[in-house]
Enzyme design. Structure first.
Site, short mmCIF file in Angstrom:
data_model
loop_
_atom_site.label_atom_id
_atom_site.label_comp_id
_atom_site.label_asym_id
_atom_site.label_seq_id
_atom_site.Cartn_x
_atom_site.Cartn_y
_atom_site.Cartn_z
N LYS A 1 0.74 -1.45 -0.16
CA LYS A 1 -0.19 -0.18 0.01
C LYS A 1 0.50 1.33 0.22
O LYS A 1 0.39 2.00 -0.02
CB LYS A 1 -0.91 0.25 1.14
CG LYS A 1 -2.00 -1.31 1.19
CD LYS A 1 -3.05 -1.07 2.68
CE LYS A 1 -3.83 -2.04 2.92
NZ LYS A 1 -3.72 -3.03 1.22
N SER A 2 2.07 1.20 0.11
CA SER A 2 3.24 2.59 0.27
C SER A 2 2.96 3.55 -0.81
O SER A 2 3.03 4.70 -0.35
CB SER A 2 4.70 2.20 0.02
OG SER A 2 4.95 0.91 1.52
N THR B 1 11.22 -3.64 1.75
CA THR B 1 10.39 -4.72 2.52
C THR B 1 10.76 -5.93 2.20
O THR B 1 11.85 -5.86 1.61
CB THR B 1 8.72 -4.68 2.26
OG1 THR B 1 7.96 -4.80 2.87
CG2 THR B 1 8.29 -5.06 0.64
N LYS C 1 15.02 -6.37 4.07
CA LYS C 1 15.17 -5.22 5.39
C LYS C 1 16.65 -5.42 5.11
O LYS C 1 17.77 -4.81 5.97
CB LYS C 1 14.86 -5.50 6.43
CG LYS C 1 12.80 -4.93 5.70
CD LYS C 1 12.19 -4.65 7.21
CE LYS C 1 10.72 -4.05 6.83
NZ LYS C 1 9.52 -3.92 7.57
N GLY D 1 11.77 -11.96 17.42
CA GLY D 1 12.16 -11.68 15.66
C GLY D 1 12.69 -10.79 15.36
O GLY D 1 12.49 -9.46 16.22
N GLY D 2 12.90 -9.85 14.15
CA GLY D 2 13.43 -9.14 12.99
C GLY D 2 11.61 -7.80 13.71
O GLY D 2 12.57 -6.73 14.00
N ALA D 3 10.55 -8.71 13.30
CA ALA D 3 9.53 -7.28 13.94
C ALA D 3 9.96 -6.19 15.13
O ALA D 3 9.54 -4.72 15.50
CB ALA D 3 8.33 -8.00 13.94
N ASN E 1 9.14 -13.69 24.76
CA ASN E 1 9.29 -15.01 23.08
C ASN E 1 8.46 -16.89 23.46
O ASN E 1 9.65 -16.89 24.05
CB ASN E 1 10.22 -14.81 22.48
CG ASN E 1 10.56 -15.00 21.09
OD1 ASN E 1 9.47 -14.84 20.18
ND2 ASN E 1 11.31 -16.30 20.29
N THR F 1 10.58 -18.82 21.86
CA THR F 1 11.74 -19.33 22.08
C THR F 1 12.37 -18.17 22.97
O THR F 1 12.77 -17.12 22.95
CB THR F 1 12.97 -19.54 20.83
OG1 THR F 1 12.09 -19.77 19.77
CG2 THR F 1 14.16 -20.00 20.90
P1 ATR Z 1 9.32 -10.81 11.77
O1 ATR Z 1 10.91 -10.19 11.29
O2 ATR Z 1 8.81 -11.13 11.01
O3 ATR Z 1 9.79 -10.81 13.37
P2 ATR Z 1 10.91 -13.63 12.73
O4 ATR Z 1 12.29 -12.88 12.29
O5 ATR Z 1 10.45 -15.01 12.15
O6 ATR Z 1 10.34 -12.94 11.50
O7 ATR Z 1 10.41 -13.87 13.74
C1 ATR Z 1 8.88 -14.11 14.23
C2 ATR Z 1 8.64 -14.02 15.20
O8 ATR Z 1 7.06 -14.87 15.51
C3 ATR Z 1 9.95 -14.61 16.44
O9 ATR Z 1 9.84 -14.37 17.70
C4 ATR Z 1 8.98 -16.08 16.58
O10 ATR Z 1 8.63 -16.96 17.73
P3 ATR Z 1 10.40 -17.70 17.60
O11 ATR Z 1 11.70 -17.16 18.05
O12 ATR Z 1 10.10 -18.84 18.92
O13 ATR Z 1 10.53 -18.38 16.24
C5 ATR Z 1 7.33 -15.42 16.30
N1 ATR Z 1 6.61 -16.96 16.64
C6 ATR Z 1 6.16 -17.18 14.88
N2 ATR Z 1 5.10 -18.09 14.96
C7 ATR Z 1 4.25 -18.12 15.95
C8 ATR Z 1 4.38 -18.87 17.08
N3 ATR Z 1 2.57 -20.25 16.10
N4 ATR Z 1 3.67 -18.81 18.74
C9 ATR Z 1 4.29 -17.48 19.30
N5 ATR Z 1 5.18 -17.14 18.27
C10 ATR Z 1 5.37 -17.19 17.24
#
Ligand code: ATR
Length: 288
Positions: A22-23, A68, A72, A135-137, A157, A159
């Protein structure tokens, strides 16, 4: 780097896929609003060809790019200068080309904070924040949130080790902000409802709910999902059943774009009317 006689400065969003972005719509509205002479398009780059596509864009007179998925991190590596918030995020969503330099910035966290504080009228100073995901976001929004001096930031998180890594990385920034920064797995959630809960997991993409103690949600909680869609996400629906106020990430999308526009043009557009227009389009796509 001449503009080849073009009256409009060229910008684009680069990604793969990128056609759904949408940018271009948002920046076209910003250009109308401010009178800035820009053109803003989609730029689809093959997965292996990010750098060559950026170079070709610069050679054709391009002035800046939004970046995007999935580029990134590559944009972060490609930039010759990084803003502190881009360095902290480890990712770049905004590139600005000037005098042979490639400036990398990250406006995602700023966009989130501005949407929460301005559009949703929820100050972050002195409040308790729970950030779900590491994660990255999630990493991209930690520093801008700390800069608002919340009382507590708990990063949780699936993990646990990744949340603990973020706590270590941002320990100094938290101390400087007078914020208590903690994190880990689901057990790191502290007793008592949080003021703000941000879902930065990728869970909403596949309608999965991240594990989170229901007691973290209360009547005074703002539950914010960084994802958005025509319907409330599962996270938002869950939060609402627990009495919380819920918001999606459409406002963050608009506000990160407004900050990119400001970086490029030195003029700050008003996100609110563009957000309202996008919201209408999302609710009734055929009416757009
Ligand atoms: P992004 O750039 O969107 O953050 P990412 O770096 O792959 O993508 O990170 C995904 C995040 O969503 C991580 O925190 C991941 O948890 P893990 O580090 O344990 O993998 C989390 N995530 C993804 N699917 C999930 C789920 N079904 N339940 C809980 N956390 C989830």
């Amino acid at each position: 780097m001449s503009q080849m006689g073009s009256p409009r400065d060229r910008y684009a969003v680069i990604g793969n896929p990128v056609g759904h972005s949408k940018s271009p719509f948002i920046h076209a509205r910003f250009a109308e609003q401010t009178g800035e002479p820009i053109e803003y398009t989609h730029l689809l780059a093959p997965i292996e060809a990010f750098v060559s596509h950026v170079q070709a864009f610069i050679e054709a007179g391009g002035r800046g790019l939004n970046v995007t998925v999935p580029f990134k991190l590559e944009a972060h590596a490609f930039a010759t200068r990084l803003s502190p918030r881009a360095a902290a995020a480890g990712a770049v969503n905004t590139l600005r080309f000037e005098a042979g330099e490639i400036h990398g910035d990250n406006t995602d966290g700023f966009g989130l904070v501005r949407d929460i504080e301005v559009n949703l009228a929820t100050p972050l100073k002195g409040v308790r924040i729970l950030l779900l995901g590491a994660g990255g976001a999630a990493r991209g929004v930690v520093l801008p949130m700390l800069e608002r001096a919340p009382h507590t930031l708990t990063i949780v998180n699936r993990t646990a080790a990744k949340a603990q890594e973020l706590v270590s990385q941002f320990g100094e920034a938290a101390q400087a902000a007078g914020c208590r920064l903690t994190g880990g797995g689901a057990t790191a959630i502290e007793p008592g409802a949080y003021d703000v809960i941000v879902n930065a997991t990728a869970g909403s993409l596949d309608a999965a709910l991240p594990e989170c103690d229901d007691r973290a949600f209360g009547g005074g909680t703002l539950a914010y999902d960084m994802m958005y869609g025509a319907q409330p996400t599962v996270f938002m629906q869950h939060a609402q059943t627990l009495g919380a106020r819920a918001a999606d990430g459409l406002g963050m999308l608009v506000e990160q774009a407004a900050e990119s526009f400001y970086i490029w043009r030195g003029v700050r557009p008003d996100g609110a009317p563009v957000l309202a227009e996008l919201r209408r389009m999302l609710a009734a796509p055929s009416a757009a």
